[in-house]
Design an enzyme around this catalytic site. Structure first.
Site, PDB file in Angstrom:
ATOM      1  N   PRO A   2       0.809  -1.209   0.000  1.00  0.00           N
ATOM      2  CA  PRO A   2       0.000   0.000   0.000  1.00  0.00           C
ATOM      3  C   PRO A   2       0.845   1.262   0.000  1.00  0.00           C
ATOM      4  O   PRO A   2       1.794   1.385   0.750  1.00  0.00           O
ATOM      5  CB  PRO A   2      -0.772  -0.089   1.322  1.00  0.00           C
ATOM      6  CG  PRO A   2      -0.315  -1.338   1.981  1.00  0.00           C
ATOM      7  CD  PRO A   2       0.948  -1.745   1.344  1.00  0.00           C
ATOM      8  N   GLU A   3       0.445   2.189  -0.828  1.00  0.00           N
ATOM      9  CA  GLU A   3       0.962   3.545  -0.735  1.00  0.00           C
ATOM     10  C   GLU A   3      -0.145   4.376  -0.107  1.00  0.00           C
ATOM     11  O   GLU A   3      -1.148   3.833   0.337  1.00  0.00           O
ATOM     12  CB  GLU A   3       1.378   4.040  -2.125  1.00  0.00           C
ATOM     13  CG  GLU A   3       2.443   3.124  -2.728  1.00  0.00           C
ATOM     14  CD  GLU A   3       3.063   3.666  -3.997  1.00  0.00           C
ATOM     15  OE1 GLU A   3       3.222   4.884  -4.096  1.00  0.00           O
ATOM     16  OE2 GLU A   3       3.370   2.857  -4.879  1.00  0.00           O
TER      17      GLU A   3
END
Length: 271
Positions: A2-3
């Site tokens: 995840p960013e």
DNA sequence: ATGCGGACCTGTTAGC
DNA sequence: TGCTAACAGGTCCGCA
């Protein structure tokens, strides 16, 4: 995995069912994450109320009356809201069981994430006290970015990915933002002009915002807490596009390695 | 202080 | 088809 957009998507997904809820029980099946999950947390957390849930950079912060739970999803972590009694799958390391019939389940195959507790003022926590401003606030602006770039010789792509300079931008979005700004990932940060930092700043905000609107980027297995994938992957211009044509000029996208991470860019458009 | 490389893990895919 | 190596969305830490 995840960013920032994926973490923000996670926040929005868990918030309606988890916020303001009382913690009934903490179940730790595997405490061996990036840092050991303290087993006495099962006693500390029982009965506390989740007063608010926020995000700082890629950290999710669950505020209670006695302190904060700090969650990071690492490369492969997923948080989901599930009903009590939902069957446990592989890598379901932690459940935060709530009194409303739901539980918050943390799944993380690679175990690069963390699940920590602190009763210190949250902004002073070691993991949070040296982070760059939130990219979607006015504190993150062209002037800030220009000053950060001026004093550094490292490649701009590497600077975009270090949390003391920019937060929330990981490998996918660093590549995309540089493409959008026509800047080569290998250019030294101190060779970026003031005008370019302005455009860079605008594109960081624009691309992160758009990705959030699309529910994040699902490459392999990212799912939001309701189980739906992100759709931003359809808008990626260069990430993972080695040997494919540049959307602008048709030149083949090339792949290089910087700081042990893959960079993709158009050698014609990005200088 | 800066910048680099190693480390932490499992799962999937590319290549032989 | 099967084995092995390379690679994957993050980031802290120690070293030069």
């Amino acid at each position: 995995m995840p960013e920032l957009p994926e973490v923000e998507t996670t926040l929005r997904g868990i918030f309606p069912k988890a916020n303001k809820q009382t913690i009934k029980q903490l179940i730790i099946r595997n405490s061996s994450l990036r840092w050991p999950v303290e087993t006495n947390l099962t006693k500390v957390l029982a009965g506390l109320v989740i007063q608010n849930i926020t995000r700082r950079a890629k950290y999710l912060l669950l505020q209670t009356e006695k302190g904060h739970i700090i969650i990071h999803l690492g490369m492969s972590g997923v948080l989901r809201i599930l009903a009590h009694g939902t069957a446990v799958k592989k890598h379901d390391h932690i459940d935060l069981v709530l009194e409303n019939g739901y539980l918050l389940r943390y799944n993380d195959p690679r175990r690069f994430g963390c699940f920590l507790w602190t009763d210190q003022p949250i902004a002073e926590h070691k993991l949070l006290n040296n982070l760059a401003p939130e990219p979607l606030t006015d504190d993150f602006n062209a002037d800030y970015l220009f000053i950060k770039c001026q004093s550094r010789k490292l490649p701009i792509k590497t600077l975009l990915m270090e949390n003391k300079s920019v937060v929330g931008v990981g490998n996918i979005y660093a590549n995309e933002v540089l493409f959008a700004t026509s800047i080569s990932p290998i250019r030294p940060a101190n060779k970026i002009s003031q005008q370019e930092t302005k455009l860079l700043c605008q594109n960081i905000k624009k691309i992160l915002t758009r990705a959030i609107e699309q529910g994040g980027t699902t490459l392999k297995d990212f799912l939001s807490p309701d189980g739906s994938p992100g759709y931003f992957v359809q808008q990626l211009a260069v990430y993972d596009k080695k040997n494919q044509p540049c959307p602008n000029c048709g030149t083949q996208i090339i792949k290089i390695i910087q700081a042990q991470r893959a960079s993709f860019y158009c050698p014609d458009c990005q200088q």
